[in-house]
Design an enzyme around this catalytic site. Structure first.
Site, PDB file in Angstrom:
ATOM      1  N   SER A  46       0.832  -1.202   0.000  1.00 45.00           N
ATOM      2  CA  SER A  46       0.000   0.000   0.000  1.00 45.00           C
ATOM      3  C   SER A  46       0.864   1.249   0.000  1.00 45.00           C
ATOM      4  O   SER A  46       0.499   2.263  -0.589  1.00 45.00           O
ATOM      5  CB  SER A  46      -0.965   0.009   1.184  1.00 45.00           C
ATOM      6  OG  SER A  46      -0.271  -0.072   2.406  1.00 45.00           O
ATOM      7  N   GLU A  47       2.037   1.200   0.672  1.00 47.87           N
ATOM      8  CA  GLU A  47       3.053   2.242   0.553  1.00 47.87           C
ATOM      9  C   GLU A  47       4.445   1.641   0.607  1.00 47.87           C
ATOM     10  O   GLU A  47       4.661   0.622   1.274  1.00 47.87           O
ATOM     11  CB  GLU A  47       2.930   3.306   1.652  1.00 47.87           C
ATOM     12  CG  GLU A  47       1.874   4.362   1.420  1.00 47.87           C
ATOM     13  CD  GLU A  47       0.606   4.091   2.182  1.00 47.87           C
ATOM     14  OE1 GLU A  47      -0.405   4.742   1.892  1.00 47.87           O
ATOM     15  OE2 GLU A  47       0.622   3.204   3.055  1.00 47.87           O
ATOM     16  N   THR A  48       5.359   2.304  -0.097  1.00 45.01           N
ATOM     17  CA  THR A  48       6.786   1.966  -0.057  1.00 45.01           C
ATOM     18  C   THR A  48       7.554   3.242   0.279  1.00 45.01           C
ATOM     19  O   THR A  48       7.264   4.303  -0.274  1.00 45.01           O
ATOM     20  CB  THR A  48       7.264   1.409  -1.405  1.00 45.01           C
ATOM     21  OG1 THR A  48       6.596   0.167  -1.669  1.00 45.01           O
ATOM     22  CG2 THR A  48       8.769   1.166  -1.412  1.00 45.01           C
TER      23      THR A  48
END
Length: 226
Positions: A46-48
């Site tokens: 969902s986020e990096t």
């Protein structure tokens, strides 16, 4: 070969659940925004987070489809991993504090990406929701115990990028605490746990427990890898 680590952020009290976060410690190995966006898309979290300066806590955040100036679960995870007392994001500086094994960050509600806070009459209604079609970013929530400040929530990004439901969403928790003006304990997704509440100076705090995912380090999104 550029590697990445995986953390689970906003875990339950026993270390279960939490939202997976990809962290590329050597951000210099992926210097361009287009390349970072490609890596984030290929990793599929969902986020990096890309760490540009570990000592200063300077980070850069991407979803599979967009760059974010600020997001809650990447900041909490990066603060835990780097051991810093502040982070530097595109939105501004984020204060960090540690308490009882939890990591807490302070940020301004206006930094959070747009979310639709959608209240429901009961936790059971929230739990029964089906994933809506792509569209607006919805944070569905209901009181479990209003007097105690406990909330049941689920998050539907609506981006059409393969993330149908977000397991734990710090920015949305931050916005909900700002909207309600009180401290909250939020159970989100399958059982993730987020703490949020107003702080002086118009800030809002969000925090939780972080663990390292046991999966081994891997090359990041084909950057220098086969």
């Amino acid at each position: 070969m550029t590697g990445f680590e995986v953390l689970r952020v906003f875990c339950g009290p026993n270390g279960s659940h939490g939202n997976a976060l990809g962290v590329v410690r050597d951000g210099a190995a992926v210097p361009g925004r287009a390349d970072r966006q490609r890596v984030a898309r290929e990793l599929g979290f969902s986020e990096t987070v890309f760490v540009d300066d570990p000592e200063r806590g300077e980070i850069d955040i991407y979803t599979p489809s967009v760059r974010l100036p600020f997001a809650g679960h990447p900041c909490v995870g990066a603060a835990w991993l780097l051991g810093v007392d502040r982070l530097v994001t595109a939105a501004g500086e984020v204060a960090v504090r540690r308490e009882g094994g939890l990591i807490r960050i302070e940020a301004r509600p206006e930094w959070a990406p747009g979310r639709t806070l959608r209240p429901y009459g009961s936790a059971a209604e929230v739990e029964a929701l089906e994933v809506p079609p792509p569209g607006e970013w919805v944070y569905a929530w209901a009181w479990q115990d209003e007097a105690a400040g406990t909330v049941r929530a689920r998050a539907f990004p609506g981006r059409g990028d393969g993330i149908d439901e977000d397991e734990a969403t710090g920015a949305a928790a931050l916005l909900l605490a700002a909207h309600l003006g009180r401290a909250l304990t939020i159970t989100q997704g399958r059982g993730s746990r987020l703490l949020a509440g107003p702080r002086p100076g118009g800030l809002v705090e969000v925090g939780g427990r972080v663990v390292r995912d046991p999966r081994p380090d891997q090359p990041a999104g084909g950057v220098g890898s086969a």
